[in-house]
Design an enzyme around this catalytic site. Structure first.
Site, mmCIF file in Angstrom:
data_model
loop_
_atom_site.group_PDB
_atom_site.id
_atom_site.type_symbol
_atom_site.label_atom_id
_atom_site.label_comp_id
_atom_site.label_asym_id
_atom_site.label_seq_id
_atom_site.Cartn_x
_atom_site.Cartn_y
_atom_site.Cartn_z
ATOM 1 N N LYS A 11 0.817 -1.216 0.000
ATOM 2 C CA LYS A 11 0.000 0.000 0.000
ATOM 3 C C LYS A 11 0.859 1.278 0.000
ATOM 4 O O LYS A 11 2.069 1.230 0.265
ATOM 5 C CB LYS A 11 -0.919 -0.036 1.220
ATOM 6 N N TYR A 51 -12.687 -1.870 -3.269
ATOM 7 C CA TYR A 51 -13.165 -1.930 -1.883
ATOM 8 C C TYR A 51 -14.683 -1.808 -1.787
ATOM 9 O O TYR A 51 -15.210 -1.449 -0.722
ATOM 10 C CB TYR A 51 -12.474 -0.853 -1.045
ATOM 11 N N PHE A 59 -15.307 4.352 7.131
ATOM 12 C CA PHE A 59 -13.954 4.688 6.680
ATOM 13 C C PHE A 59 -13.767 4.559 5.173
ATOM 14 O O PHE A 59 -12.660 4.761 4.667
ATOM 15 C CB PHE A 59 -12.911 3.825 7.421
ATOM 16 N N ARG A 87 -2.268 -14.160 4.683
ATOM 17 C CA ARG A 87 -2.981 -13.480 5.779
ATOM 18 C C ARG A 87 -2.197 -13.637 7.092
ATOM 19 O O ARG A 87 -2.157 -12.722 7.918
ATOM 20 C CB ARG A 87 -4.396 -14.054 5.945
ATOM 21 N N THR A 93 -5.504 -6.780 10.940
ATOM 22 C CA THR A 93 -5.750 -5.484 10.282
ATOM 23 C C THR A 93 -5.143 -4.321 11.063
ATOM 24 O O THR A 93 -4.512 -3.435 10.485
ATOM 25 C CB THR A 93 -7.278 -5.265 10.128
ATOM 26 N N ARG A 104 2.464 -6.337 9.270
ATOM 27 C CA ARG A 104 1.754 -5.193 9.842
ATOM 28 C C ARG A 104 2.307 -4.806 11.215
ATOM 29 O O ARG A 104 2.395 -3.620 11.537
ATOM 30 C CB ARG A 104 0.260 -5.487 9.886
ATOM 31 N N ASN A 114 -1.746 0.253 6.982
ATOM 32 C CA ASN A 114 -1.236 -1.023 7.501
ATOM 33 C C ASN A 114 -0.434 -1.825 6.482
ATOM 34 O O ASN A 114 -0.357 -3.051 6.563
ATOM 35 C CB ASN A 114 -2.402 -1.833 8.082
ATOM 36 N N HIS A 117 -2.339 -5.415 1.621
ATOM 37 C CA HIS A 117 -3.648 -6.058 1.434
ATOM 38 C C HIS A 117 -3.399 -7.510 1.062
ATOM 39 O O HIS A 117 -2.438 -7.815 0.354
ATOM 40 C CB HIS A 117 -4.421 -5.378 0.296
ATOM 41 N N GLU A 128 -9.916 -10.545 -7.412
ATOM 42 C CA GLU A 128 -8.946 -9.458 -7.237
ATOM 43 C C GLU A 128 -7.775 -9.604 -8.202
ATOM 44 O O GLU A 128 -7.276 -8.605 -8.731
ATOM 45 C CB GLU A 128 -8.476 -9.430 -5.781
HETATM 46 P P1 ADP Z 1 -8.025 -6.473 5.918
HETATM 47 O O1 ADP Z 1 -7.188 -5.562 5.026
HETATM 48 O O2 ADP Z 1 -7.238 -6.988 7.084
HETATM 49 O O3 ADP Z 1 -8.743 -7.552 5.151
HETATM 50 P P2 ADP Z 1 -10.592 -5.090 6.063
HETATM 51 O O4 ADP Z 1 -10.992 -5.849 4.827
HETATM 52 O O5 ADP Z 1 -11.526 -5.133 7.233
HETATM 53 O O6 ADP Z 1 -9.150 -5.533 6.588
HETATM 54 O O7 ADP Z 1 -10.399 -3.550 5.703
HETATM 55 C C1 ADP Z 1 -9.790 -3.161 4.486
HETATM 56 C C2 ADP Z 1 -8.828 -2.035 4.770
HETATM 57 O O8 ADP Z 1 -9.565 -0.897 5.232
HETATM 58 C C3 ADP Z 1 -7.827 -2.303 5.892
HETATM 59 O O9 ADP Z 1 -6.696 -3.042 5.485
HETATM 60 C C4 ADP Z 1 -7.455 -0.886 6.310
HETATM 61 O O10 ADP Z 1 -6.529 -0.275 5.412
HETATM 62 C C5 ADP Z 1 -8.805 -0.181 6.206
HETATM 63 N N1 ADP Z 1 -9.548 -0.215 7.475
HETATM 64 C C6 ADP Z 1 -10.136 -1.279 8.070
HETATM 65 N N2 ADP Z 1 -10.751 -0.950 9.218
HETATM 66 C C7 ADP Z 1 -10.543 0.395 9.365
HETATM 67 C C8 ADP Z 1 -10.924 1.361 10.335
HETATM 68 N N3 ADP Z 1 -11.643 1.016 11.424
HETATM 69 N N4 ADP Z 1 -10.530 2.639 10.164
HETATM 70 C C9 ADP Z 1 -9.813 3.022 9.075
HETATM 71 N N5 ADP Z 1 -9.431 2.162 8.105
HETATM 72 C C10 ADP Z 1 -9.775 0.862 8.237
HETATM 73 MG MG MG Z 2 -10.291 -7.467 3.784
#
Ligand code: ADP
Ligand code: MG
Length: 140
Positions: A11, A51, A59, A87, A93, A104, A114, A117, A128
């Site tokens: 990212k 997304y 968010f 993962r 996350t 992370r 973070n 992805h 994807e």
């Molecule tokens: P992951 O990337 O671990 O699969 P998610 O699919 O829940 O997590 O979320 C996608 C992305 O959105 C996260 O990697 C992060 O960059 C962002 N994100 C997730 N939760 C939050 C939050 N509470 N506040 C801000 N950004 C968030």
């Molecule tokens: Mg996700």
């Protein structure tokens, strides 16, 4: 164990800190092979489409702004159990909750910024990968 492919993004927070090589080294050390990779700017439309599952989350707008704020490195990773393995090496996350030794935990700046992805299931991995790569760009 089955050989799988998964989709990964390094990212903007990570490319800004010149961490591409360090993150790729962690992925490779975890047994994953980079079988496709390119660096690009995501457009707003690409980020919103990618997304879309999160479009009702508070968010979402900020996430799309962040994902278009700098270059990303999109990748296809291949290996035994690649989806779960990626993962695992990514970590939770929220970097504050991620296990020691994960990407992370090591490099993440916060729950949004973070570093990486990774696809969460075989169906999303296939979708994807196809969102960013032609089959001819993937060399296993
Ligand atoms: P992951 O990337 O671990 O699969 P998610 O699919 O829940 O997590 O979320 C996608 C992305 O959105 C996260 O990697 C992060 O960059 C962002 N994100 C997730 N939760 C939050 C939050 N509470 N506040 C801000 N950004 C968030
Ligand atoms: Mg996700």
């Amino acid at each position: 164990m089955a050989i799988e492919r998964t989709f990964s993004i390094i990212k903007p927070d990570a490319t800004a800190r010149n961490l591409t090589g360090k993150i790729v080294a962690m992925l490779e050390a975890a047994g994953l092979r980079v079988v496709a990779q390119k660096r690009l700017y995501m457009t707003r439309a690409q980020a919103e489409g990618f997304y879309a599952v999160h479009k009702e989350r508070p968010f979402f707008g900020e996430l799309c702004t962040y994902m278009t704020s700098g270059p990303v490195v999109v990748q296809v990773l291949q290996g035994d159990n690649a989806i779960a393995r990626n993962r695992e090496i990514m970590g939770a996350t929220d970097p504050a909750k991620a296990a020691d030794g994960t990407i992370r935990k090591t490099y993440g700046e916060g729950i949004e910024r973070n570093c990486v992805h990774g696809s969460d299931a075989p169906e999303t991995a296939a979708e994807e990968i196809a969102y960013f790569f032609a089959q001819t760009e993937i060399v296993g």
